[in-house]
Design an enzyme around this catalytic site. Structure first.
Site, PDB file in Angstrom:
ATOM      1  N   TYR A 156      -1.472 -13.992  -5.896  1.00 21.45           N
ATOM      2  CA  TYR A 156      -2.417 -13.564  -6.927  1.00 21.45           C
ATOM      3  C   TYR A 156      -3.073 -14.643  -7.918  1.00 21.45           C
ATOM      4  CZ  TYR A 156      -2.073  -9.293  -4.699  1.00 21.45           C
ATOM      5  OH  TYR A 156      -2.082  -8.003  -3.744  1.00 21.45           O
TER       6      TYR A 156
ATOM      7  N   HIS B 116       2.113  -5.116  -8.454  1.00 21.42           N
ATOM      8  CA  HIS B 116       2.472  -5.300  -7.508  1.00 21.42           C
ATOM      9  C   HIS B 116       4.435  -6.344  -8.516  1.00 21.42           C
ATOM     10  CE1 HIS B 116      -1.550  -6.345  -5.086  1.00 21.42           C
ATOM     11  NE2 HIS B 116      -1.908  -6.161  -6.268  1.00 21.42           N
TER      12      HIS B 116
END
Lengths: 551, 551
Positions: free
Chosen positions: A65, A227
């Site tokens: 990310y 996440h």
């Protein structure tokens, strides 16, 4: 849309609003995007880049990310550099932009791929467009070095922008003088949390005699919100161009529309994020923090030591004392260069301390073909799952056996042999050979093998050594050093002061002494096990004695 | 030493004796090596090269052993060319040396790897030293062409010998003029047996619009003695740089000493050589020829047609009427280029004719990730084997389901999607998803998936179409055309005269009519199924009608 909305989505939106504001001549939108609507440091780009990244530059949702966030970060920084020079963006907050680019790049494996920490694709690498922009921006504003040149060479392109031109010219110049090598980032510990006190991610690298880089990664930082994977103290290990102790990555087929629209799959929660899916220790068959994101986000790993000054041994150690109720855990991992070994030896000490008896599953995600073991195992005529939940419901129990003392598992991954030797301070153990794919009604999981060393007891030290050795080439029918040189590993003792293990190789006796308390470089430690006293100074010590082999 | 001693061992010995004779000045040994001890054409190098290769140049133990035999063949030929010019070795027996080199090379996949026919490594390729010598020798004595240059480029080296120099210079010259492309061998049928009447091996190649070569291989020749696999009418299929319908290859880890000394493993017999391990039809769960080598060597496939003159469709067909008692079998495979499809469509008609009822397992060895099916299937909570013997004991029955009419199985292999649609002339069918690894007590097998379309009945036609489509790139998160355009396949009818199948794509209705009797190019055929009469001339006909899709 995915069920898990990343904080990055907000980040991208801010940059987008700012750039749009500029494009349509509404400077007030740009101002709001930069300073926030309230102009009180609670919103806007400057607040975000001040708060999202740790002092080390690390981004808590991990590299996959981060490489996504880095693109709007760098693009918007470049816009501000031109249109709001008063911000002095590239020097803002002690060069937070350069710092975070540097942190992202320094996580990458030697081949340019990012370790698949948390929800991540296994194949995301520095060739991603966002990273190309980042490397170009960094080169222009913070200067070029050999590692950046090596990365640009892997990327094989630069951002089509004056920043990219700087890098392109530097690479051209460098290549006229000599060939540009692979990047070799120094070992680095990247702290986590806005003040850097929420644990860290450790990256240790060591080069062997032939120049191959082994990289060891340990997660002892934050959870990473929606996440996050439940794998504090999990490790991964890379050498000879491949990940050896592997991250599964996410259970998702991005943009493959027939696979649930390319979204995160149910198996991401039921398997990929579970502790057992990682190279970690799963206690009592349960997931760390009971798979509770809020609980996981409220705790973090605690760094113990990070020692990378020596060319012949490096190590890091950390605690995770809040991830299982009533248990404190410490993992200490080392790379050791020995003349007799081709590549650094990975040594791993995982200590679990508590009052009551528990089951410990010490799991190893590998790839390739089992070549040999030193114990008998039974492959099952009918296979069932290793458990009913916490990821175990997805593991076929293919075979199992009970090793005596040191368990040896050797496998072949592509051109290289790996031999793992494991033991514990408990009397009995069992090794399970598993494969993912059970309870997978839509073939969403990849079929991947693992072996799990299981033992049970109260306070326990699990210890292992992983040797990288030999060469196999099927096409040319070559096989060299298929057996390796490490012959045993034994726990000599452990307590709250220290752990001592002994490893025999063909030519050496290695005694590794590790401090289990917080310590300083000059602290003296002393433990006595079996009437033998072991003393050392600082975090750990390695004592190597040449031996003569009885033939 | 291996349990299976190849005939090649004798071959190598003869060349070795001859060259030693020369080296130590004993010309009589050279003479014996060349002409045999009796000088009666029953032994020696000249007798061997006259008898071992079919008129097509094909070597019955298949490419893996052929590339091994080719090295002493070419080396000794080069010796004879210098020291026994009277033999005129390179023109001997209608240029048998050049002929057999050519045959070997023309089996290779577009990337230079050899199909793993019979006992073979999956990774053996033209870069093998023996093939390097062969390509260099061929270049010197028979001339260089574009395919040889393409192969030399893949090999990236030549034999260090005057023969290699010829090739090296030719490549250098060619590269000065233009870039040298990948080799693209024409489609070729290589007959088997010393007089060429013992069946053949068929290799059909077709290039798509982007230049990618699809290669279809069918075995309808001899068994191959001790190294033979029981897979007559087995096929393999290759495109976009990868084998799609795959050969397992041998169960052996060459030179990996801890794996049974690198020898052939038990699983080579119990799995890899069995019919079910191939892309073939296994009848009643039994192996062809009951795994009896002597029986298998006494029969062979029978070519029916080999038609490769068209750019838009190619096909081959053959019979195997002696491989299962009381059953005759015919397989007809086609590649069809359609404007609406990215790559040639593989169409496969497998007909089994007999008096009584049998079970037919139509197996497909694939690799990658199942993306979708058009039928429900149950993945099993506990898995057992698909059977008890003939290779089935090594297959885990992972999941199964019952399709209605056309069964669709779609998967993703690396960057490409494949969609298989299968059906049969019987009413009911079941699809099994399997994985190798059961009853494998030493982890000798690779864990590989397959799907098996099972039906039962008397005389039966199995039919399928395999579409290659789309593109997926995980690193760059790209996915294009994940679903494909072929929507159904149906058997309209079949009898001893012909088979007719119908395939729908998004834009076309395809009627394929195939002759099931021996035929000539001008024979007229007529069959009537469901009151519709189908007529065609020659081996087969393809009728394509544009359709309008109902939306």
């Amino acid at each position: 849309m995915t069920l898990t909305v990343s904080i990055i989505t907000v980040f991208v939106a801010v940059a987008a609003v700012g750039i749009c504001g500029l494009a349509i001549g509404k400077r007030e939108y740009l101002n709001m995007a930069v300073y926030g609507i309230e102009r009180n440091d609670s919103g806007g780009f400057l607040a975000q880049i001040s708060q999202l990244f740790a002092p080390s530059g690390y981004y808590m949702e991990e590299p996959y990310y981060h490489r996504y966030a880095i693109r709007p970060t760098c693009l918007f920084a470049e816009v501000l550099n031109r249109h709001m020079p008063e911000v002095d963006i590239y020097n803002y907050k002690d060069k937070v932009i350069g710092n975070t680019v540097n942190a992202l790049l320094s996580t990458a494996y030697p081949n340019g791929e990012f370790p698949a920490l948390n929800d991540a694709s296994r194949t995301m690498s520095i060739t991603d467009m966002g990273v190309q922009v980042a490397v170009s921006v960094y080169s222009k504003h913070y200067g070029v070095d050999d590692n950046l040149l090596g990365m640009a060479k892997i990327q094989d392109r630069v951002w089509m922008h004056p920043c990219g031109l700087v890098l392109s010219r530097a690479l051209e110049q460098a290549e006229q003088k000599a060939s540009v090598g692979m990047p070799f980032w120094p070992s680095v510990e990247l702290n986590e949390g806005s003040d850097g006190t929420h644990g860290a991610q450790g990256f240790i690298r060591m080069q062997d005699k032939k120049g191959d880089v082994s990289q060891l990664v340990m997660n002892y930082g934050q959870h990473g919100m929606g996440h996050g994977n439940f794998d504090t103290l999990g490790i991964s290990f890379f050498n000879r161009g491949q990940e050896v102790l592997r991250e599964y990555g996410f259970a998702r087929w991005v943009n493959v529309e027939p696979k649930f629209g390319g979204r995160y799959l149910d198996e991401n929660k039921s398997y990929a994020r579970q502790t057992i899916a990682h190279n970690a220790v799963t206690v009592d068959g349960k997931c760390q923090n009971n798979f509770d994101v809020a609980r996981a986000d409220s705790v973090h790993g605690m760094p113990h030591f990070f020692s990378v000054d020596s060319d012949v041994n490096s190590g890091m150690s950390a605690f995770a004392n809040q991830h299982y109720d009533g248990l404190s855990m410490q993992r200490s991992v080392f790379m050791l260069a020995l003349d007799e070994l081709e590549s650094p030896l990975l040594i791993d000490l995982y200590r679990v301390a508590g009052e009551s008896e528990h089951q410990y599953d010490y799991s190893h995600q590998y790839q390739g073909q089992i070549v040999r073991t030193n114990f008998d195992y039974q492959s099952h005529q009918e296979v069932s799952t290793l458990g009913a939940d916490n990821g175990y419901q997805h593991l076929w129990n293919i075979a199992s056996g009970k090793p005596s003392e040191t368990a040896l598992v050797s496998w072949l991954q592509n051109n290289t042999y790996y031999t793992w030797l494991g033991t514990s301070s408990n009397d009995s153990s069992e090794v399970f050979f598993t494969r993912t794919g059970a309870n997978d009604p839509s073939f969403n999981l990849r079929s991947e093998p693992a072996f799990i060393y299981r033992t049970a007891g109260k306070t326990t030290l699990l210890a292992s050594a992983l040797e990288t050795h030999g060469y196999f080439n099927e096409e040319f029918e070559q096989s060299v050093n298929a057996r390796g040189k490490v012959s045993s590993i034994k726990v000599l003792g452990h307590n709250d002061v220290g752990s001592v293990v002994q490893i025999f190789t063909s030519n050496s006796l290695i005694i590794l002494m590790v401090c289990n308390q917080l310590t300083t470089a000059t602290s003296q430690h002393s433990v006595t096990f079996n009437q033998i006293n072991y003393q050392w100074t600082g975090s750990y010590a390695v004592d190597i004695t040449a031996i003569k082999q009885e033939k």
